[in-house]
Design a protein around this motif. Structure first.
Motif, PDB file in Angstrom:
ATOM      1  N   GLN A  44       0.868  -1.167   0.000  1.00 28.16           N
ATOM      2  CA  GLN A  44       0.000   0.000   0.000  1.00 28.16           C
ATOM      3  C   GLN A  44       0.906   1.219   0.000  1.00 28.16           C
ATOM      4  O   GLN A  44       1.560   1.504   1.010  1.00 28.16           O
ATOM      5  N   TRP A  45       1.016   1.902  -1.125  1.00 26.26           N
ATOM      6  CA  TRP A  45       1.907   3.052  -1.203  1.00 26.26           C
ATOM      7  C   TRP A  45       1.159   4.370  -1.153  1.00 26.26           C
ATOM      8  O   TRP A  45       1.764   5.438  -1.245  1.00 26.26           O
ATOM      9  N   ILE A  46      -0.169   4.315  -0.971  1.00 24.07           N
ATOM     10  CA  ILE A  46      -0.944   5.546  -0.782  1.00 24.07           C
ATOM     11  C   ILE A  46      -1.357   5.566   0.689  1.00 24.07           C
ATOM     12  O   ILE A  46      -1.976   4.612   1.165  1.00 24.07           O
ATOM     13  N   SER A  47      -1.005   6.626   1.367  1.00 26.48           N
ATOM     14  CA  SER A  47      -1.263   6.693   2.796  1.00 26.48           C
ATOM     15  C   SER A  47      -2.753   6.777   3.092  1.00 26.48           C
ATOM     16  O   SER A  47      -3.528   7.319   2.304  1.00 26.48           O
ATOM     17  N   ASN A  48      -3.160   6.248   4.266  1.00 29.23           N
ATOM     18  CA  ASN A  48      -4.569   6.288   4.663  1.00 29.23           C
ATOM     19  C   ASN A  48      -5.100   7.704   4.787  1.00 29.23           C
ATOM     20  O   ASN A  48      -6.297   7.934   4.684  1.00 29.23           O
ATOM     21  N   ARG A  49      -4.176   8.668   5.013  1.00 27.46           N
ATOM     22  CA  ARG A  49      -4.586  10.065   5.157  1.00 27.46           C
ATOM     23  C   ARG A  49      -5.286  10.579   3.904  1.00 27.46           C
ATOM     24  O   ARG A  49      -6.070  11.520   3.958  1.00 27.46           O
ATOM     25  N   TYR A  50      -4.980   9.971   2.746  1.00 23.89           N
ATOM     26  CA  TYR A  50      -5.509  10.475   1.490  1.00 23.89           C
ATOM     27  C   TYR A  50      -6.554   9.539   0.897  1.00 23.89           C
ATOM     28  O   TYR A  50      -6.901   9.643  -0.271  1.00 23.89           O
ATOM     29  N   LEU A  51      -7.032   8.582   1.724  1.00 22.22           N
ATOM     30  CA  LEU A  51      -8.049   7.662   1.230  1.00 22.22           C
ATOM     31  C   LEU A  51      -9.385   8.005   1.862  1.00 22.22           C
ATOM     32  O   LEU A  51      -9.469   8.175   3.074  1.00 22.22           O
ATOM     33  N   ASP A  52     -10.417   8.060   1.030  1.00 22.10           N
ATOM     34  CA  ASP A  52     -11.748   8.377   1.533  1.00 22.10           C
ATOM     35  C   ASP A  52     -12.436   7.069   1.894  1.00 22.10           C
ATOM     36  O   ASP A  52     -12.948   6.356   1.016  1.00 22.10           O
ATOM     37  N   LYS A 105     -17.219   3.393  -1.747  1.00 20.10           N
ATOM     38  CA  LYS A 105     -17.359   1.949  -1.929  1.00 20.10           C
ATOM     39  C   LYS A 105     -16.051   1.342  -2.449  1.00 20.10           C
ATOM     40  O   LYS A 105     -15.632   0.267  -2.036  1.00 20.10           O
ATOM     41  N   GLU A 106     -15.426   2.059  -3.383  1.00 25.27           N
ATOM     42  CA  GLU A 106     -14.227   1.508  -4.025  1.00 25.27           C
ATOM     43  C   GLU A 106     -13.139   1.211  -2.988  1.00 25.27           C
ATOM     44  O   GLU A 106     -12.539   0.136  -2.982  1.00 25.27           O
ATOM     45  N   VAL A 107     -12.908   2.177  -2.102  1.00 25.32           N
ATOM     46  CA  VAL A 107     -11.867   2.001  -1.078  1.00 25.32           C
ATOM     47  C   VAL A 107     -12.224   0.838  -0.163  1.00 25.32           C
ATOM     48  O   VAL A 107     -11.394  -0.027   0.150  1.00 25.32           O
ATOM     49  N   LYS A 108     -13.514   0.802   0.244  1.00 25.35           N
ATOM     50  CA  LYS A 108     -13.937  -0.265   1.167  1.00 25.35           C
ATOM     51  C   LYS A 108     -13.778  -1.634   0.519  1.00 25.35           C
ATOM     52  O   LYS A 108     -13.327  -2.588   1.156  1.00 25.35           O
ATOM     53  N   ASP A 109     -14.114  -1.733  -0.770  1.00 21.79           N
ATOM     54  CA  ASP A 109     -13.984  -3.014  -1.468  1.00 21.79           C
ATOM     55  C   ASP A 109     -12.537  -3.486  -1.481  1.00 21.79           C
ATOM     56  O   ASP A 109     -12.236  -4.642  -1.176  1.00 21.79           O
ATOM     57  N   ARG A 110     -11.664  -2.572  -1.836  1.00 21.70           N
ATOM     58  CA  ARG A 110     -10.254  -2.967  -1.959  1.00 21.70           C
ATOM     59  C   ARG A 110      -9.699  -3.420  -0.619  1.00 21.70           C
ATOM     60  O   ARG A 110      -8.928  -4.375  -0.538  1.00 21.70           O
ATOM     61  N   ILE A 111     -10.077  -2.712   0.436  1.00 19.00           N
ATOM     62  CA  ILE A 111      -9.526  -3.066   1.754  1.00 19.00           C
ATOM     63  C   ILE A 111     -10.065  -4.410   2.205  1.00 19.00           C
ATOM     64  O   ILE A 111      -9.346  -5.207   2.813  1.00 19.00           O
ATOM     65  N   LYS A 112     -11.350  -4.669   1.864  1.00 19.10           N
ATOM     66  CA  LYS A 112     -11.908  -5.959   2.292  1.00 19.10           C
ATOM     67  C   LYS A 112     -11.332  -7.104   1.482  1.00 19.10           C
ATOM     68  O   LYS A 112     -11.373  -8.255   1.894  1.00 19.10           O
ATOM     69  N   SER A 113     -10.778  -6.791   0.273  1.00 19.51           N
ATOM     70  CA  SER A 113     -10.369  -7.866  -0.634  1.00 19.51           C
ATOM     71  C   SER A 113      -9.094  -8.564  -0.200  1.00 19.51           C
ATOM     72  O   SER A 113      -8.697  -9.550  -0.806  1.00 19.51           O
ATOM     73  N   ASN A 114      -8.374  -8.073   0.797  1.00 24.79           N
ATOM     74  CA  ASN A 114      -7.172  -8.809   1.244  1.00 24.79           C
ATOM     75  C   ASN A 114      -7.132  -8.901   2.774  1.00 24.79           C
ATOM     76  O   ASN A 114      -7.742  -8.126   3.486  1.00 24.79           O
ATOM     77  N   VAL A 115      -6.370  -9.885   3.261  1.00 25.30           N
ATOM     78  CA  VAL A 115      -6.383 -10.270   4.678  1.00 25.30           C
ATOM     79  C   VAL A 115      -5.937  -9.123   5.580  1.00 25.30           C
ATOM     80  O   VAL A 115      -6.506  -8.866   6.633  1.00 25.30           O
ATOM     81  N   ASP A 116      -4.856  -8.416   5.161  1.00 22.74           N
ATOM     82  CA  ASP A 116      -4.284  -7.406   6.059  1.00 22.74           C
ATOM     83  C   ASP A 116      -5.030  -6.090   6.041  1.00 22.74           C
ATOM     84  O   ASP A 116      -4.655  -5.167   6.745  1.00 22.74           O
ATOM     85  N   GLY A 117      -6.065  -5.982   5.217  1.00 20.36           N
ATOM     86  CA  GLY A 117      -6.787  -4.716   5.162  1.00 20.36           C
ATOM     87  C   GLY A 117      -5.973  -3.599   4.544  1.00 20.36           C
ATOM     88  O   GLY A 117      -6.067  -2.452   4.966  1.00 20.36           O
ATOM     89  N   ARG A 118      -5.194  -3.921   3.531  1.00 15.92           N
ATOM     90  CA  ARG A 118      -4.398  -2.882   2.875  1.00 15.92           C
ATOM     91  C   ARG A 118      -5.075  -2.434   1.599  1.00 15.92           C
ATOM     92  O   ARG A 118      -5.780  -3.209   0.958  1.00 15.92           O
TER      93      ARG A 118
END
Lengths: 346, 347
Positions: free
Chosen positions: A178-186, A190-203
């Protein structure tokens, strides 16, 4: 049995001394050059120290710097000795000095050769160090708010732009962190939530690369996002696309860069080694031929010069015997006793 | 009344000749140095020649190169003259050449001063040239398939990355041109059709910039598209965002770079000028002192050296008279013939 005996008439001795004086000054310049090359290599390694995990490779420039300074001293003395060599009044005072001098000089000259060998032998260590350093750099790319890591982003960006490389092995390394910091993620989208749910570590993993991977030679404005999705961009096939981003990994590029640098330096140091070796050989010949003159009535006679008084094997055994006696005292003593016991018996 | 008269005993003349010989070789080095500076400046200007519209600014390095070569020859000549100056048999053959030499040396100094002055005066011309060149570069950024313009994209990208600048005046210059080629636009999509229809010329304009405008020092991954839309990115305000892209324009960056370069070269040139002037003055003193010594009964006696035989005004008046008489040659003869004719008539 003397090693490499040569005859030296008076004229030849004088020529040898003069030639040696010039050669020793050349070797002094060469020693200064070695020192400068060591400094150059050290500077270049330190510039990229942030993407290196350990500093094992630094022993190569350190050795070069030590050898450079030592050779300045060695050649200074060589010059002084050969200046005094032709004067029978002043030469004797160097007598006690010369043997230790030769031992020290041989040691430092062989260090030169060792430095060249090391620069090739340590390629694997350099590569391992870069692998870990770059992996960390890419992992901490987003931590621009963490003290101690806040410059990783800038370091990696400038590295990739300067060396025209992307990622560690290749650009796919950016897909795995994950090279984009959480500070800049909304996190409400839905898109962000999907991606984070798609892997074990929540990245938040994306198939995108930072802008510093972009190749200016590409005819097309740089495509950074959705690199593996052909339908996301018009007229784009990621399998055949070559010019869009840099294809080489930074590890490979940096190793090539440093190996190229060390190859050039190695070639120069080898020639310095040859010059230094010839200085020592000439000085040895001068010493032995002048020693034969000492005490003679006619100083113009022809003398013999040699490298070693006995053959190589005998000289080596001469030096090793005291060492062996310390290591294995019992064995040497018992062989003597055995010989003594054997004799009275017969 | 000679100008800046000085007495030169024999010893002093010898010292002057020796010192001048050394000085002339130093001046040869300075000439070579000037030549190298000219080559360096010319190379730097040629590197960015693709974003310059005209080459008026090249007159500065061209002058430096010419003067450098000329001053090498001139100062070698001065060295030969002062080598021969102490030998009374060989010095006379150099005598007629010395006045032209002075003229050439003065011309070289004047050219060097002119180059320094020009380097400041041509700043406006350089800026204009860059303005037009960069505007064309940005306009033709997308024409990577047009022969003759296919490297504009790479040139502009590398320029922006190296000099850390964006656009001509600032990054908004990219909003006004279509920098994405039609080859990469999907004309069937609604977005592209809307944008193309939204302006008179049918260009695909957007509030985005190329990747080369991105600033690596930004804490945030680079935002290149929808720069004016605060809602397009999380936690983004384009009015207060400073670090995302490079702030300054490439025209200012390049002008600053070249002015800095010429400001550094300026003092070097000024010292070369003073070196050349000192060679000139020393050679003049040597010439006049040696000429004075020749005229004496005992050549080893003290002689006088000066810069001008008479004062400045008198020398200028004399020079004017000589030039005028040279031009009026025909008129003077006519007058004499008239006078001759008048004399026998009256007599």
């Amino acid at each position: 049995m003397v090693l490499m005996k040569m005859k030296f008439p008076a004229e030849k001795r004088v020529r040898l001394a003069q030639g040696l004086w010039l050669l020793s000054w050349t070797a002094t310049m060469a020693g200064a050059l070695t020192f400068c090359l060591g400094c150059l290599l050290k500077t270049e390694l330190r510039r990229r120290a942030e993407v290196m995990d350990n500093t094992e490779i630094h022993c190569v420039p350190h050795t070069l710097m030590v050898v450079g300074i030592a050779s300045l001293g060695i050649n200074y003395f060589a010059g002084r000795i050969c200046q005094d060599a032709l004067d029978p009044g002043r030469f004797p005072r160097w007598k006690g000095f010369l043997n230790p001098y030769f031992k020290v000089s041989l040691f430092f000259t062989s260090l030169m050769l060792l430095a060249v060998i090391m620069s090739y032998a340590m390629k694997g260590s350099l590569e391992a160090s870069l692998k870990i350093g770059l992996k960390n750099g890419i992992r901490f790319y987003k931590d621009t708010d963490t003290p101690g890591r806040c410059f990783q982003k800038q370091t990696i960006d400038r590295l990739q732009m300067e060396f025209q490389c992307c990622g560690n092995t290749d650009f796919r390394d950016w897909f795995e962190v994950q090279w984009i910091s959480n500070r800049y993620l909304d996190f409400s989208t839905k898109e962000v939530k999907d991606r984070i749910k798609s892997n074990v570590d929540g990245r938040y993993l994306v198939d995108s690369v930072p802008f510093s991977c972009c190749n200016p030679s590409s005819p097309r404005p740089c495509i950074q996002d959705q690199l593996t999705n052909n339908s996301a961009h018009y007229n784009y096939e990621h399998q055949t696309e070559e010019l869009n981003i840099f294809v080489h990994g930074c590890r490979e590029t940096l190793v090539k860069y440093y190996m190229g640098l060390m190859n050039t330096i190695g070639a120069v140091v080898l020639s310095v080694f040859l010059v230094q070796g010839s200085v020592l050989v000439s000085l040895r010949y001068l010493q032995t031929s002048m020693e034969a003159v000492a005490g003679q009535e006619n100083a113009e006679i022809e003398t013999e010069g040699y490298l070693l008084e006995k053959s190589v094997k005998e000289t080596v055994m001469e030096y090793l015997d005291p060492v062996l006696k310390i290591i294995m005292p019992n064995q040497v003593a018992s062989s003597d006793e055995g010989a003594e016991a054997g004799n009275p018996a017969s | 009344m000679a100008l800046l008269k000085m007495k030169f005993p024999l010893q002093r003349r010898v010292r002057l000749a020796q010192g001048l010989w050394l000085l002339s070789w130093v001046a040869v080095m300075c000439g070579a140095f000037t030549f190298c500076l000219g080559i360096y400046l010319k190379t730097e200007l040629l590197r960015r020649a693709e974003v310059m519209d005209n080459s008026e600014i090249h007159v500065v390095p061209n002058i430096l190169i010419l003067v450098g070569i000329a001053s090498i020859g001139t100062n070698m000549f001065a060295g030969r003259v002062c080598q021969d100056s102490l030998d009374p048999a060989r010095f006379p053959r150099w005598k007629p050449l010395l006045l032209p030499w002075m003229a050439v040396a003065l011309l070289l100094c004047a050219l060097l001063i002119a180059s320094v002055v020009l380097s400041y005066c041509l700043q406006g011309s350089l800026e204009e040239s860059l303005k037009v060149g960069l505007r064309n570069g940005i306009r033709f950024y997308r024409d990577t398939d047009v022969p003759g313009r296919c490297f504009q994209k790479e040139t502009i990208d590398r320029l922006q990355m190296e000099l850390r600048c964006c656009g001509n005046n600032n990054h908004r210059d990219w909003f006004e041109v279509q920098w994405i080629s039609n080859r990469y636009l999907d004309f069937t999509s609604k977005e592209v059709k809307d944008r193309v229809r939204s302006n008179v010329d049918g260009r695909y304009l957007l509030d985005g910039v190329p990747f080369s405008c991105c600033n690596p020092s930004s804490p945030r991954p680079c935002l290149q598209q929808h720069l004016l839309d605060n809602k397009a990115h999380f936690n983004y305000e384009h009015q207060s965002e400073e670090l995302n892209l490079y702030n300054r324009g490439c025209r200012k960056a390049l002008v600053d770079y070249y002015m800095g370069l010429m400001n550094t070269i300026g003092p070097g040139i000024l010292s070369v000028i003073s070196m050349q002037l000192s060679v000139m003055v020393s050679l003049r003193y040597l010439q006049t002192a040696m000429e004075g010594a020749e005229a004496l009964e005992n050549p080893e006696d003290e002689s006088e050296g000066y810069i001008l035989e008479k004062g400045i005004y008198e020398t200028v008046a004399e020079a004017k008279a000589t030039t005028l008489s040279f031009f009026k040659f025909g008129t003077v003869e006519a007058e004499t013939t008239d006078a001759e004719k008048a004399a026998p008539e009256s007599g």
